[in-house]
Design a protein around this motif. Sequence first.
Motif, mmCIF file in Angstrom:
data_model
loop_
_atom_site.group_PDB
_atom_site.id
_atom_site.type_symbol
_atom_site.label_atom_id
_atom_site.label_comp_id
_atom_site.label_asym_id
_atom_site.label_seq_id
_atom_site.Cartn_x
_atom_site.Cartn_y
_atom_site.Cartn_z
ATOM 1 N N ILE A 113 0.972 -1.273 -0.175
ATOM 2 C CA ILE A 113 0.063 -0.030 0.010
ATOM 3 C C ILE A 113 0.983 1.311 0.020
ATOM 4 N N GLU B 43 -1.956 5.998 -1.438
ATOM 5 C CA GLU B 43 -2.981 5.095 -1.046
ATOM 6 C C GLU B 43 -3.531 5.255 0.420
ATOM 7 N N VAL B 44 -2.599 5.447 1.230
ATOM 8 C CA VAL B 44 -3.058 5.495 2.810
ATOM 9 C C VAL B 44 -3.747 7.303 2.691
ATOM 10 N N MET C 22 -7.063 7.024 1.579
ATOM 11 C CA MET C 22 -7.912 6.247 2.348
ATOM 12 C C MET C 22 -8.355 7.300 3.507
ATOM 13 N N GLN C 23 -7.400 7.831 4.220
ATOM 14 C CA GLN C 23 -7.403 9.003 5.212
ATOM 15 C C GLN C 23 -8.534 10.005 4.718
ATOM 16 N N GLN D 249 -10.860 9.615 2.398
ATOM 17 C CA GLN D 249 -12.226 9.138 2.195
ATOM 18 C C GLN D 249 -13.000 8.749 3.580
ATOM 19 N N VAL D 250 -12.113 8.401 4.517
ATOM 20 C CA VAL D 250 -12.910 8.009 5.668
ATOM 21 C C VAL D 250 -12.992 9.115 6.366
ATOM 22 N N LEU D 251 -12.145 10.145 6.247
ATOM 23 C CA LEU D 251 -12.773 11.363 7.082
ATOM 24 C C LEU D 251 -13.917 12.129 6.438
ATOM 25 N N LEU E 119 -16.387 10.476 5.011
ATOM 26 C CA LEU E 119 -17.383 9.608 5.470
ATOM 27 C C LEU E 119 -17.771 9.916 6.636
ATOM 28 N N ALA E 120 -16.558 9.961 7.656
ATOM 29 C CA ALA E 120 -17.037 10.126 9.195
ATOM 30 C C ALA E 120 -17.852 11.556 9.378
ATOM 31 N N ARG E 121 -17.258 12.692 8.565
ATOM 32 C CA ARG E 121 -17.938 13.904 8.853
ATOM 33 C C ARG E 121 -19.154 13.867 8.347
ATOM 34 N N ARG F 177 -16.914 7.501 -2.526
ATOM 35 C CA ARG F 177 -17.055 6.316 -2.776
ATOM 36 C C ARG F 177 -17.085 6.030 -4.148
ATOM 37 N N ARG G 121 -14.867 5.751 -6.209
ATOM 38 C CA ARG G 121 -13.830 4.704 -6.165
ATOM 39 C C ARG G 121 -14.498 3.118 -6.513
ATOM 40 N N MET G 122 -15.457 2.971 -5.667
ATOM 41 C CA MET G 122 -15.798 1.636 -5.609
ATOM 42 C C MET G 122 -16.529 1.577 -6.767
ATOM 43 N N GLU H 146 -10.697 13.555 15.247
ATOM 44 C CA GLU H 146 -10.656 13.188 14.075
ATOM 45 C C GLU H 146 -9.027 12.963 13.502
ATOM 46 N N VAL I 222 -6.250 5.415 10.735
ATOM 47 C CA VAL I 222 -5.931 5.065 9.251
ATOM 48 C C VAL I 222 -4.576 4.818 8.702
ATOM 49 N N ASP J 266 -12.450 -1.748 -0.051
ATOM 50 C CA ASP J 266 -13.665 -1.140 0.600
ATOM 51 C C ASP J 266 -13.934 -1.826 2.046
ATOM 52 N N LEU K 28 -14.792 3.347 9.165
ATOM 53 C CA LEU K 28 -16.162 4.090 9.250
ATOM 54 C C LEU K 28 -16.983 3.333 10.436
ATOM 55 N N TRP L 75 -15.514 4.455 13.572
ATOM 56 C CA TRP L 75 -15.924 6.031 13.998
ATOM 57 C C TRP L 75 -17.445 6.071 14.489
#
Lengths: 156, 235
Positions: free
Chosen positions: A25, A29-30, A33-34, A36-38, A40-42, A68, A70-71, B49, B56, B79, B86, B89
Motif C-alpha cells: 500500500i 493510497e493511505v 484512504m484517510q 475518504q474515511v474522514l 465519510l465520518a464527517r 465512494r 472509487r468503488m 478526527e 487509518v 472497501d 467508518l 468511528w
Amino acid sequence: MNDLPRDPQAQDPLAIFSDLPAVEISAEEVEDMQRQVLALARWSDSVSGDDDQLFATRESRLEALLTRGRMFAAAAALVVGVGASALVLQLGSPGHDAAAEEAGALAQARLETELSELLAVLPLVEELDAAPNRVTYQLDEGDLDVVMIVDEGLDL
Amino acid sequence: MPRNRSHQEASMPQGPRLVYSRKSSRKSSQEWLEAEDREVLLGIRAGDEVALAELVRRKTQPLTQVAYRVLGDLEEARDVVQVTFLKIWNHREKYDLKWAPNTWIYRITTNLAIDTLRSRKSRDRVQEPFKNHIEHRESGKRLRATVARVGQAEISHIFDELAELLTEKQRLVFVLRELEGLSSKEVAKVADCRESTVRNHLFNARKILRKALIERYPEYAAVYAEKYAEKEDPS
C-alpha cells in the motif's frame, strides 16, 4: 520435479505460502484512504445535526458519495455528473464493443449490490423508482436524488 | 511458517496510560504518531478526527492484507477496510478497554470480509454460475504452464484458488494464524470461538490445502518441500 517429499510432515508443502507477498500500500493510497474515511465520518456525524447545518450536510454528503465513486469506478461504472439535485452514475465504458458490454453488465450487477450496501452505510434512502435501466433513490430529507442510469451515450 | 510479527498489545500495559476525554487538550498529528493503539482508540472515542486519521495511517496496510487474504480481491479488500474505519468511528463510544486494539479492529474487518464473501457467493450463484469455474480452470492451466517460474505472484494465485476450498471460518483461521501470525488465543477472540475450535479449523484447513496443493500443483509442492528442507538442514 514431480517427486513428492518422502516425509510430508517434515517437509510441509504448505511452506509455499510462507512466500506469499505482502500487500503493498503506497503512501498515496493511505492518504487517499484517510481523506475518504474522514469525509465519510464527517458526513456520518453531520446527518444528525440540526437544520442550519443543511448546506454543510449536503456538501459533505456529496463529498462522501463521490469519494465512494472509487468503488463504482472499480466496477467499471463511471461517475459522469453531479447535478443540482442528483448524482448520476453511468455504467459501462465508452464504445459498444463486447468487452464494454460485458463490463457494463458486470458493473450493473455489482453496482446494484454495492449501492444497496452503500445506502446501508449512508442511511439515505428509499427507492423511488426502479426501471430496467434506471433506479432513482431519494435521500431521507428529500434534497438529493441518487440516480443510476445504465444507458450509454447519455448527454448529461 | 507463521510470520514473526510482533503485536503491539503483547507488550502493552493492561490499563490505559492516558485517559482521554472531550475536555482534555487534543493531540497534534505528530503527537499521535507516538501514541499506542489503545490511546489512539481512546482519542477516537473522544471524537478526535486526528486520531482517526492516525489509525487509518497505521492500520490501512495490515487490515488490507488481512481482508485481501480472506477475499482474494484487492479492490474489495480496500472497501472492507474503508467501511471498517467508518464503523470504528460510528461505534467509537462502544470501544471497551478490555479489548486489545488489534483484536477489536481485526474482528470488525474480518466480519465485514466474511459478509462480503457471502454476498459475493450469493451474487455469483445467481448471476454467473459457470464463469468462476471456467476462470478457475484456465487460471490453473496458466499456472501449471509457468511452473518453472516459482514467483510470488503465482503463489498468490495458488493461495486464492485453494482458499476457495475452505469454509469461511477455516479460511479466516488459517489467514490469521498461519499468515498473519496471531496466537490461537487472539484468533479465537477475533473469530468469536474457542481455542479448541480454532485448532480444529486450522487442522482441517491445513489438511485440505495440503491435499489440494499436492493434487493440483505437485511441482510447486515438491519445489517448496525441497526448499523448505534445505532451510531446515543447510548441510
